[in-house]
Design a protein around this motif. Sequence first.
Motif, PDB file in Angstrom:
ATOM      1  N   MET A 254      22.204   3.279   6.183  1.00 37.90           N
ATOM      2  CA  MET A 254      21.868   3.928   4.914  1.00 37.90           C
ATOM      3  C   MET A 254      21.245   2.917   3.963  1.00 37.90           C
ATOM      4  N   LEU A 255      21.834   1.714   3.959  1.00 40.98           N
ATOM      5  CA  LEU A 255      21.321   0.673   3.069  1.00 40.98           C
ATOM      6  C   LEU A 255      19.897   0.291   3.464  1.00 40.98           C
ATOM      7  N   ALA A 256      19.656   0.177   4.773  1.00 47.17           N
ATOM      8  CA  ALA A 256      18.309  -0.199   5.231  1.00 47.17           C
ATOM      9  C   ALA A 256      17.300   0.869   4.818  1.00 47.17           C
ATOM     10  N   ILE A 257      17.688   2.142   4.932  1.00 45.19           N
ATOM     11  CA  ILE A 257      16.765   3.209   4.544  1.00 45.19           C
ATOM     12  C   ILE A 257      16.591   3.217   3.026  1.00 45.19           C
ATOM     13  N   GLY A 258      17.723   3.077   2.317  1.00 46.36           N
ATOM     14  CA  GLY A 258      17.664   3.045   0.855  1.00 46.36           C
ATOM     15  C   GLY A 258      16.796   1.896   0.356  1.00 46.36           C
ATOM     16  N   ARG A 259      16.939   0.757   1.017  1.00 47.29           N
ATOM     17  CA  ARG A 259      16.160  -0.412   0.644  1.00 47.29           C
ATOM     18  C   ARG A 259      14.672  -0.136   0.812  1.00 47.29           C
TER      19      ARG A 259
ATOM     20  N   GLU B 164      21.835  -5.886  -4.541  1.00 44.88           N
ATOM     21  CA  GLU B 164      20.778  -6.893  -4.399  1.00 44.88           C
ATOM     22  C   GLU B 164      19.869  -6.562  -3.221  1.00 44.88           C
ATOM     23  N   ASN B 165      20.465  -6.060  -2.143  1.00 51.04           N
ATOM     24  CA  ASN B 165      19.665  -5.624  -1.007  1.00 51.04           C
ATOM     25  C   ASN B 165      18.645  -4.583  -1.451  1.00 51.04           C
ATOM     26  N   LEU B 166      19.116  -3.640  -2.252  1.00 48.70           N
ATOM     27  CA  LEU B 166      18.212  -2.592  -2.721  1.00 48.70           C
ATOM     28  C   LEU B 166      17.109  -3.184  -3.594  1.00 48.70           C
ATOM     29  N   LEU B 167      17.490  -4.137  -4.437  1.00 47.12           N
ATOM     30  CA  LEU B 167      16.477  -4.761  -5.306  1.00 47.12           C
ATOM     31  C   LEU B 167      15.398  -5.446  -4.482  1.00 47.12           C
ATOM     32  N   MET B 168      15.815  -6.056  -3.367  1.00 43.59           N
ATOM     33  CA  MET B 168      14.830  -6.726  -2.520  1.00 43.59           C
ATOM     34  C   MET B 168      13.793  -5.731  -2.017  1.00 43.59           C
ATOM     35  N   GLY B 169      14.241  -4.484  -1.787  1.00 40.20           N
ATOM     36  CA  GLY B 169      13.314  -3.472  -1.299  1.00 40.20           C
ATOM     37  C   GLY B 169      12.225  -3.144  -2.299  1.00 40.20           C
ATOM     38  N   ALA B 170      12.500  -3.426  -3.572  1.00 42.31           N
ATOM     39  CA  ALA B 170      11.533  -3.085  -4.613  1.00 42.31           C
ATOM     40  C   ALA B 170      10.455  -4.142  -4.783  1.00 42.31           C
ATOM     41  N   THR B 171      10.494  -5.188  -3.939  1.00 45.27           N
ATOM     42  CA  THR B 171       9.559  -6.301  -4.111  1.00 45.27           C
ATOM     43  C   THR B 171       8.095  -5.883  -4.280  1.00 45.27           C
TER      44      THR B 171
ATOM     45  N   ASP C  93      14.985   4.083  -9.798  1.00 43.20           N
ATOM     46  CA  ASP C  93      14.972   4.109  -8.334  1.00 43.20           C
ATOM     47  C   ASP C  93      16.355   3.851  -7.751  1.00 43.20           C
ATOM     48  N   LEU C  94      17.093   2.945  -8.384  1.00 41.62           N
ATOM     49  CA  LEU C  94      18.470   2.714  -7.923  1.00 41.62           C
ATOM     50  C   LEU C  94      19.282   3.997  -8.027  1.00 41.62           C
ATOM     51  N   ILE C  95      19.130   4.704  -9.137  1.00 41.29           N
ATOM     52  CA  ILE C  95      19.884   5.940  -9.328  1.00 41.29           C
ATOM     53  C   ILE C  95      19.511   6.948  -8.253  1.00 41.29           C
ATOM     54  N   LYS C  96      18.208   7.033  -7.946  1.00 41.49           N
ATOM     55  CA  LYS C  96      17.762   7.971  -6.908  1.00 41.49           C
ATOM     56  C   LYS C  96      18.391   7.647  -5.563  1.00 41.49           C
ATOM     57  N   VAL C  97      18.365   6.362  -5.205  1.00 44.72           N
ATOM     58  CA  VAL C  97      18.924   5.985  -3.910  1.00 44.72           C
ATOM     59  C   VAL C  97      20.422   6.238  -3.879  1.00 44.72           C
ATOM     60  N   PHE C  98      21.092   5.970  -5.006  1.00 45.10           N
ATOM     61  CA  PHE C  98      22.535   6.202  -5.047  1.00 45.10           C
ATOM     62  C   PHE C  98      22.852   7.699  -4.987  1.00 45.10           C
ATOM     63  N   GLU C  99      21.936   8.546  -5.479  1.00 39.82           N
ATOM     64  CA  GLU C  99      22.145   9.988  -5.355  1.00 39.82           C
ATOM     65  C   GLU C  99      22.032  10.419  -3.903  1.00 39.82           C
ATOM     66  N   LEU C 100      21.057   9.813  -3.228  1.00 40.35           N
ATOM     67  CA  LEU C 100      20.839  10.143  -1.823  1.00 40.35           C
ATOM     68  C   LEU C 100      21.996   9.630  -0.960  1.00 40.35           C
ATOM     69  N   PHE C 101      22.476   8.440  -1.288  1.00 34.03           N
ATOM     70  CA  PHE C 101      23.567   7.819  -0.522  1.00 34.03           C
ATOM     71  C   PHE C 101      24.724   7.465  -1.460  1.00 34.03           C
TER      72      PHE C 101
ATOM     73  N   LEU D  27       0.809  -1.208   0.000  1.00 32.64           N
ATOM     74  CA  LEU D  27       0.000   0.000   0.000  1.00 32.64           C
ATOM     75  C   LEU D  27       0.849   1.267   0.000  1.00 32.64           C
ATOM     76  N   GLY D  28       2.158   1.119   0.067  1.00 33.08           N
ATOM     77  CA  GLY D  28       3.002   2.316   0.051  1.00 33.08           C
ATOM     78  C   GLY D  28       3.570   2.662   1.411  1.00 33.08           C
ATOM     79  N   ILE D  29       3.611   1.692   2.312  1.00 33.01           N
ATOM     80  CA  ILE D  29       4.291   1.884   3.591  1.00 33.01           C
ATOM     81  C   ILE D  29       5.553   1.027   3.545  1.00 33.01           C
ATOM     82  N   ALA D  30       6.668   1.619   3.916  1.00 35.58           N
ATOM     83  CA  ALA D  30       7.906   0.835   3.954  1.00 35.58           C
ATOM     84  C   ALA D  30       8.560   1.061   5.293  1.00 35.58           C
ATOM     85  N   GLN D  31       9.367   0.096   5.716  1.00 36.89           N
ATOM     86  CA  GLN D  31      10.052   0.326   6.973  1.00 36.89           C
ATOM     87  C   GLN D  31      11.509  -0.109   6.921  1.00 36.89           C
ATOM     88  N   ALA D  32      12.319   0.597   7.684  1.00 42.42           N
ATOM     89  CA  ALA D  32      13.687   0.163   7.946  1.00 42.42           C
ATOM     90  C   ALA D  32      13.653  -0.376   9.371  1.00 42.42           C
TER      91      ALA D  32
END
Lengths: 432, 241
Positions: free
Chosen positions: B147-152, B101-108, B118-126, B82-87
Amino acid sequence: MSLTPTPLTSAAGPTAVLRQAVLEAAASFVLALLLLGPIVGLVLDGYQIKNELQRPLLIAALVALGRFLFTLALHTPSGRFWLERFSAHRGKTAILVQSDSDRQHHGWLLLLFIAGLALPFLANKYALTVLIQAMIYVLLGLGLNIVVGLAGLLDLGYVAFYAVGAYGLALGAQYLDIGFWTALPLAALLAALFGALLGFPVLRMHGDYLAIVTLGFGEIIRLVLNNWLSLTGGPNGIAAPAPQLFGLEFSRSAREGGLPFHEYFQLAYNPLHRFIFIYLVLFLVVCLMALVVNRLRNMPVGRAWEALREDEIACRALGINHVLVKLSAFMMGAMVGGIAGVFFATYQGFINPASFNFFESALILAIVVLGGLGSTSGVILAALVLTILPEVLRAFADYRVFAFGVLMVLMMIWRPRGLIQPRRRAFDVEGL
Amino acid sequence: MPEQEPLLDIQQLDARYGAIQALRGVSLRVERGEIVTLIGANGAGKSTLLMSIFGDPRPSAGHIRYLGRDITGLPTHAIAKLGIAQAPEGRRIFPAMRVEENLLMGATPLGMQHIDTDLIKVFELFPRLKERRDQRAGTLSGGEQQMLAIGRALMSRPQLLLLDEPSLGLAPLVTQRIFAILGEIRATGTTIFLVEQNARQALKLAQRGYVLVNGAIRLSGSGEELLANPEVRQAYLGIRA
């Protein structure tokens, strides 16, 4: 005292190396003497114990000499190279990432594939049966690797699905009159169903508890097969049909109107034809499975399996349906096991529950662990090693378990992650 | 009037672990675009509240509404869609898998169609994660793992980001950097619900805050109000009134 010598700096001179070699040889001598002295040195002769100390001394001297040479050898350039290659420290922090340049192995794979196809035509009957057995274990290893290596679910009763596949063919032939080709997909489905059956109750279990329940499951299947006399024939076993090639049979004379393979092609009858045929089909199935498993690893399902192995709570926090992921791993693994079972049954021509005991599960697990959890090529290599080596070393059959133990110890020292460390493929992201 | 509907609306929530009642009638709201923080001592029920938003443990009473829809009792994976994510607390990255791969898992929950952007966005942020994208996640430092947990979590394009103690076990400087990045994430339009023990930093960053004591909300107010509140100062900031 560790087996791998303390690494000397490259600046260390030959005297330092020599001193280290002498010290380590002396230590091995003492250790060998302590260990062997009572075992080899004291000989029971009638009611007396004879003192034969020269024997352990001789053995210990040999051990010390070996250690001395070993240490020296490790400090030659090529020795360093091998030490480097086998060192457990290598690749502990960095991981192997497969990039485009690594994918040039396709030529080699093709060569291996052709060699695999050509092999049975060069082999005699004995070699052929060994090859078929090896391929069956490769298949089993690939299947269990999904469950244990990728999804991290320790399954000690994997042999159950192997049995389901084998009995699927045998019972199907006896009661429903289905042949090998019909049984192959049906038994695979049936085994997958059993995988789900096992998967549901163990969804909430981890580690040791899961291992015990799966162990029990494996035994239940075996015991049911053993005791349901009216259906399975119990310990007396049951016959399984041989495969056919588009209705052609691989027997000397066909039963009830069938046509034997050799008559159709006007060849002389050769009992090897059947085994060659089984091998070829099996080989193709193994190749297909290796391909499928490899592709799955890089698909969302495969990554979800690995993520589940790493951290189940994190998986759920990311919205991964852990029930589906676990069940799919169990079912996929079980399906491969079932297919292996069908091949086992058709190759043996006869099966009984004794073939599906816990030691089979343990052996398959050893293949997966030895090969490197999660590594497809490692599992294939380990399956070949663990099935072909005992046959090659038949002369030393008495020492088989001993050699197995030594192998395991060496593995733990040098390659704790298995023969071939799993590779992770790099992604090509546009714009990065 | 959907404009006035809060993004997350929790009412009279009870949750229990067996005989132990962990949450007692908790009510709170998170509006769109806010950073809301929940502070409290160990065992106050902060993580339980966060987890029960995600359906585990299931609330024994009360309601959780997300965008006006009652999500109480939905299974965890359905809530993530529904659009809620958590670290989650303790970061819980996948140690043997690569950073990417960790980041990809977040996109499930989203599927794979937006992966590249989205990967590019997260890499810009971190940018640190970009440097380490091929590294095994378990070899990252604590701050990088956070950072990875938040990015994920961001890989699922959440509207609401739940963070459970992102400062856990991190050096003060690293915590400051992470909190600065949380401000950037909010600026991109993601709402953040932040559970923290580091009350000072969390209240400075947040627009509003709640104080949880023994499973019940004791205080609430704007970040500044709470920072100035004598009870908060004494109990959570270590300043004698």
